[in-house]
Design a protein around this motif. Structure first.
Motif, PDB file in Angstrom:
ATOM      1  N   ASN A   1      -3.209   2.865  21.283  1.00  0.00           N
ATOM      2  CA  ASN A   1      -3.750   2.022  22.003  1.00  0.00           C
ATOM      3  C   ASN A   1      -5.033   0.875  22.148  1.00  0.00           C
ATOM      4  O   ASN A   1      -4.439  -0.118  22.091  1.00  0.00           O
ATOM      5  CB  ASN A   1      -3.974   3.086  23.595  1.00  0.00           C
ATOM      6  CG  ASN A   1      -3.900   1.982  24.845  1.00  0.00           C
ATOM      7  OD1 ASN A   1      -3.982   1.102  25.109  1.00  0.00           O
ATOM      8  ND2 ASN A   1      -5.332   2.351  25.601  1.00  0.00           N
TER       9      ASN A   1
ATOM     10  N   ASN B   1      -3.872  22.200  20.744  1.00  0.00           N
ATOM     11  CA  ASN B   1      -3.785  21.744  19.286  1.00  0.00           C
ATOM     12  C   ASN B   1      -3.065  20.426  19.217  1.00  0.00           C
ATOM     13  O   ASN B   1      -3.523  18.800  19.157  1.00  0.00           O
ATOM     14  CB  ASN B   1      -4.193  22.202  17.660  1.00  0.00           C
ATOM     15  CG  ASN B   1      -4.998  23.002  17.881  1.00  0.00           C
ATOM     16  OD1 ASN B   1      -6.058  23.358  18.352  1.00  0.00           O
ATOM     17  ND2 ASN B   1      -4.162  24.124  16.276  1.00  0.00           N
ATOM     18  N   ILE B   2      -1.907  20.427  19.775  1.00  0.00           N
ATOM     19  CA  ILE B   2      -0.531  19.322  19.217  1.00  0.00           C
ATOM     20  C   ILE B   2      -1.015  18.076  20.664  1.00  0.00           C
ATOM     21  O   ILE B   2      -0.964  16.992  20.533  1.00  0.00           O
ATOM     22  CB  ILE B   2       0.860  19.660  20.074  1.00  0.00           C
ATOM     23  CG1 ILE B   2       0.976  20.737  18.987  1.00  0.00           C
ATOM     24  CG2 ILE B   2       1.580  18.649  20.162  1.00  0.00           C
ATOM     25  CD1 ILE B   2       2.229  21.024  18.567  1.00  0.00           C
ATOM     26  N   ASP B   3      -1.838  18.349  21.654  1.00  0.00           N
ATOM     27  CA  ASP B   3      -1.720  17.740  22.894  1.00  0.00           C
ATOM     28  C   ASP B   3      -3.328  17.341  22.160  1.00  0.00           C
ATOM     29  O   ASP B   3      -3.126  15.786  23.161  1.00  0.00           O
ATOM     30  CB  ASP B   3      -1.998  18.839  24.024  1.00  0.00           C
ATOM     31  CG  ASP B   3      -0.905  18.982  25.071  1.00  0.00           C
ATOM     32  OD1 ASP B   3       0.266  18.444  24.366  1.00  0.00           O
ATOM     33  OD2 ASP B   3      -1.438  20.545  25.901  1.00  0.00           O
ATOM     34  N   HIS B   4      -4.025  17.750  21.535  1.00  0.00           N
ATOM     35  CA  HIS B   4      -5.489  17.306  20.987  1.00  0.00           C
ATOM     36  C   HIS B   4      -5.030  16.243  19.877  1.00  0.00           C
ATOM     37  O   HIS B   4      -5.585  15.002  20.184  1.00  0.00           O
ATOM     38  CB  HIS B   4      -6.232  18.020  20.637  1.00  0.00           C
ATOM     39  CG  HIS B   4      -7.491  17.754  21.095  1.00  0.00           C
ATOM     40  ND1 HIS B   4      -8.711  16.959  20.888  1.00  0.00           N
ATOM     41  CD2 HIS B   4      -8.821  17.270  19.493  1.00  0.00           C
ATOM     42  CE1 HIS B   4      -9.192  16.817  20.402  1.00  0.00           C
ATOM     43  NE2 HIS B   4      -9.056  16.853  19.268  1.00  0.00           N
ATOM     44  N   THR B   5      -4.295  16.433  19.100  1.00  0.00           N
ATOM     45  CA  THR B   5      -3.747  15.655  18.481  1.00  0.00           C
ATOM     46  C   THR B   5      -2.949  13.790  18.948  1.00  0.00           C
ATOM     47  O   THR B   5      -3.230  13.491  18.645  1.00  0.00           O
ATOM     48  CB  THR B   5      -2.835  15.941  16.944  1.00  0.00           C
ATOM     49  OG1 THR B   5      -3.247  17.345  16.999  1.00  0.00           O
ATOM     50  CG2 THR B   5      -2.375  15.241  16.040  1.00  0.00           C
ATOM     51  N   LEU B   6      -1.809  14.373  19.920  1.00  0.00           N
ATOM     52  CA  LEU B   6      -1.302  13.544  20.193  1.00  0.00           C
ATOM     53  C   LEU B   6      -2.390  12.471  21.582  1.00  0.00           C
ATOM     54  O   LEU B   6      -2.403  11.615  20.913  1.00  0.00           O
ATOM     55  CB  LEU B   6       0.293  14.228  21.696  1.00  0.00           C
ATOM     56  CG  LEU B   6       1.100  15.093  20.811  1.00  0.00           C
ATOM     57  CD1 LEU B   6       2.329  14.906  21.835  1.00  0.00           C
ATOM     58  CD2 LEU B   6       1.666  14.120  19.376  1.00  0.00           C
ATOM     59  N   GLY B   7      -2.959  13.363  21.987  1.00  0.00           N
ATOM     60  CA  GLY B   7      -4.385  12.313  22.451  1.00  0.00           C
ATOM     61  C   GLY B   7      -4.699  11.456  21.956  1.00  0.00           C
ATOM     62  O   GLY B   7      -4.869  10.475  22.200  1.00  0.00           O
ATOM     63  N   ARG B   8      -5.084  11.975  20.772  1.00  0.00           N
ATOM     64  CA  ARG B   8      -5.928  11.122  19.269  1.00  0.00           C
ATOM     65  C   ARG B   8      -5.054  10.044  18.934  1.00  0.00           C
ATOM     66  O   ARG B   8      -5.615   9.123  18.889  1.00  0.00           O
ATOM     67  CB  ARG B   8      -6.509  11.806  18.409  1.00  0.00           C
ATOM     68  CG  ARG B   8      -7.305  12.431  18.783  1.00  0.00           C
ATOM     69  CD  ARG B   8      -8.687  13.963  18.251  1.00  0.00           C
ATOM     70  NE  ARG B   8      -8.272  13.074  16.644  1.00  0.00           N
ATOM     71  CZ  ARG B   8      -9.165  13.266  15.655  1.00  0.00           C
ATOM     72  NH1 ARG B   8      -8.972  14.496  15.764  1.00  0.00           N
ATOM     73  NH2 ARG B   8      -9.476  12.582  14.374  1.00  0.00           N
ATOM     74  N   ALA B   9      -3.575  10.350  19.124  1.00  0.00           N
ATOM     75  CA  ALA B   9      -3.052   9.703  18.250  1.00  0.00           C
ATOM     76  C   ALA B   9      -2.761   7.946  19.626  1.00  0.00           C
ATOM     77  O   ALA B   9      -2.851   6.817  19.026  1.00  0.00           O
ATOM     78  CB  ALA B   9      -1.636   9.841  18.190  1.00  0.00           C
ATOM     79  N   TYR B  10      -2.565   8.586  20.671  1.00  0.00           N
ATOM     80  CA  TYR B  10      -2.086   7.710  21.405  1.00  0.00           C
ATOM     81  C   TYR B  10      -3.467   6.696  22.303  1.00  0.00           C
ATOM     82  O   TYR B  10      -2.924   5.307  21.702  1.00  0.00           O
ATOM     83  CB  TYR B  10      -2.357   8.521  22.931  1.00  0.00           C
ATOM     84  CG  TYR B  10      -1.671   7.421  23.717  1.00  0.00           C
ATOM     85  CD1 TYR B  10      -0.626   6.105  24.662  1.00  0.00           C
ATOM     86  CD2 TYR B  10      -3.169   7.343  25.155  1.00  0.00           C
ATOM     87  CE1 TYR B  10      -0.779   6.042  25.925  1.00  0.00           C
ATOM     88  CE2 TYR B  10      -2.581   6.359  26.628  1.00  0.00           C
ATOM     89  CZ  TYR B  10      -1.514   5.667  26.130  1.00  0.00           C
ATOM     90  OH  TYR B  10      -1.701   4.717  27.187  1.00  0.00           O
TER      91      TYR B  10
END
Length: 112
Positions: free
Chosen positions: A67, A54-63
């Motif tokens: 961007n 979930n953290i990876d998914h959230t960080l990916g969306r934030a990135y």
């Protein structure tokens, strides 16, 4: 499984023993799998993996969002060829310098 109520069992004792042995092995495997699934370490490991996912998914969306925003802002100050748009940069730079000057004056007045 055979239905013993309608047809007589024609298996030999060896076949019955082999069937019982096979079913015991299957049951033992099932019980082992259940034991692993309900073991506290497995539950904690699964929970950690889910949180990390979930953290990876959230960080990916934030990135992706950051961007996209940076690209949009850059597009306001740089042409498609990469040349700076001075007609937009100069007014923004003047506003930034003015705000910085006001903040500096305000902090000097408070110190007195």
């Amino acid at each position: 499984m055979t239905d013993t109520s309608s047809t007589p069992d024609t298996r030999t004792p060896a076949q019955i023993e082999a069937d019982i042995k096979r079913r015991r092995e299957t049951l033992a495997e099932t019980l082992d799998e259940i034991g692993v699934r309900v073991h506290p370490k497995t539950i904690v490991g699964d929970a950690k993996a889910k949180v990390v996912s979930n953290i990876d998914h959230t960080l990916g969306r934030a990135y992706v969002g950051v961007n996209r925003t940076v690209s949009q802002v850059k597009g306001q100050f740089v042409t498609q060829e990469g040349a700076p748009r001075l007609e937009r940069i100069v007014p923004v730079a003047l506003v930034v310098v003015g705000v910085a000057g006001l903040l500096t004056l305000g902090s000097r007045r408070r110190k007195r």
